[in-house]
Write a protein that holds these residues in place. Structure first.
Motif, mmCIF file in Angstrom:
data_model
loop_
_atom_site.group_PDB
_atom_site.id
_atom_site.type_symbol
_atom_site.label_atom_id
_atom_site.label_comp_id
_atom_site.label_asym_id
_atom_site.label_seq_id
_atom_site.Cartn_x
_atom_site.Cartn_y
_atom_site.Cartn_z
ATOM 1 N N GLY A 2 7.986 7.551 2.612
ATOM 2 C CA GLY A 2 7.704 6.787 3.824
ATOM 3 C C GLY A 2 6.452 5.936 3.771
ATOM 4 O O GLY A 2 6.131 5.254 4.732
ATOM 5 N N THR A 3 5.693 5.954 2.646
ATOM 6 C CA THR A 3 4.451 5.183 2.611
ATOM 7 C C THR A 3 4.490 3.976 1.692
ATOM 8 O O THR A 3 3.688 3.081 1.839
ATOM 9 C CB THR A 3 3.250 6.053 2.184
ATOM 10 N N GLY A 4 5.363 3.945 0.717
ATOM 11 C CA GLY A 4 5.372 2.849 -0.252
ATOM 12 C C GLY A 4 5.994 1.592 0.306
ATOM 13 O O GLY A 4 7.117 1.616 0.781
ATOM 14 N N ASP A 5 5.245 0.513 0.254
ATOM 15 C CA ASP A 5 5.810 -0.774 0.669
ATOM 16 C C ASP A 5 5.375 -1.854 -0.312
ATOM 17 O O ASP A 5 5.038 -2.958 0.067
ATOM 18 C CB ASP A 5 5.401 -1.123 2.103
ATOM 19 N N PHE A 6 5.386 -1.533 -1.598
ATOM 20 C CA PHE A 6 4.979 -2.503 -2.607
ATOM 21 C C PHE A 6 5.989 -3.630 -2.707
ATOM 22 O O PHE A 6 7.192 -3.423 -2.558
ATOM 23 C CB PHE A 6 4.862 -1.848 -3.990
ATOM 24 N N ALA A 16 0.844 -1.197 0.000
ATOM 25 C CA ALA A 16 0.000 0.000 0.000
ATOM 26 C C ALA A 16 0.878 1.244 0.000
ATOM 27 O O ALA A 16 2.038 1.196 0.399
ATOM 28 C CB ALA A 16 -0.898 0.003 1.237
ATOM 29 N N ALA A 17 0.281 2.351 -0.447
ATOM 30 C CA ALA A 17 1.011 3.625 -0.450
ATOM 31 C C ALA A 17 0.039 4.781 -0.623
ATOM 32 O O ALA A 17 -1.101 4.604 -1.051
ATOM 33 C CB ALA A 17 2.033 3.656 -1.576
ATOM 34 N N GLU A 18 0.530 5.951 -0.276
ATOM 35 C CA GLU A 18 -0.172 7.198 -0.554
ATOM 36 C C GLU A 18 0.614 7.900 -1.651
ATOM 37 O O GLU A 18 1.833 7.781 -1.727
ATOM 38 C CB GLU A 18 -0.213 8.078 0.690
#
Length: 178
Positions: free
Chosen positions: A165-169, A41-43
């Protein structure tokens, strides 16, 4: 026994033990990894302060390696600015991956955007660690509610930057037999 004979016997015993241990480990391991996957998930970053999120749980089983249209799973996205916007849940209908890039498509099953349910959308993810990127089919086709749908496994280039700091694909690369 002579020293040389002892060394040969000991060496043979160690090799035999190592072979039995690795055979046991291999038999305990799963029969094979899945053929492809996109998770995480990510923003997205927007200077205007838009709240845009994407999350993925898409998989192609090893037994379906020859047919990306047999992928399963879901993905979700939302886009809000100043209290207005929309969200959607999507049932995956195709997944293609190569290296750190994934293209996933699916049909919207639930949305608060009028006219979007039942429409196909596609998303592209580039898994770059701390600098992931993302693109989506409606950048080229217009809003999903307008009816311009891409074919299965089609999207745009990953032109959007993921918020720091949000991307963890995680992309599991597809390796078809060619």
């Amino acid at each position: 026994m002579k020293r040389r004979t002892k060394i040969v016997v000991l060496g043979s015993a160690l090799l035999l033990t190592a072979g039995v241990a690795s055979a046991a480990t291999a038999s305990d391991a799963p029969r094979g990894r899945e053929a492809a996957a996109l998770t995480g998930a990510a923003e997205l970053y927007r200077s205007d302060g838009d709240d845009i999120t994407f999350s993925f749980d898409a998989h192609l089983a090893a037994r379906d390696k020859a047919d990306p249209a047999k992928a399963t799973g879901t993905f979700e996205f939302s886009h809000y600015l100043n209290g207005s916007g929309a969200r959607a849940e999507v049932r995956v209908d195709c997944l293609l991956t190569g290296g750190k890039v994934a293209v996933v498509s699916g049909v919207i099953t639930e949305s608060d955007l009028p006219g979007a349910e039942g429409r196909r959308v596609g998303v592209t993810v580039h898994d770059l660690g701390r600098h992931d990127r993302l693109g989506y089919s409606w950048a080229a086709t217009g809003s999903p509610s307008e009816g311009n749908e891409p074919p299965k496994c089609v999207s745009s280039a990953p032109f959007e930057k993921v918020e720091k700091g949000t991307g963890d694909f995680t992309v599991v690369p597809w390796q078809p037999e060619l």
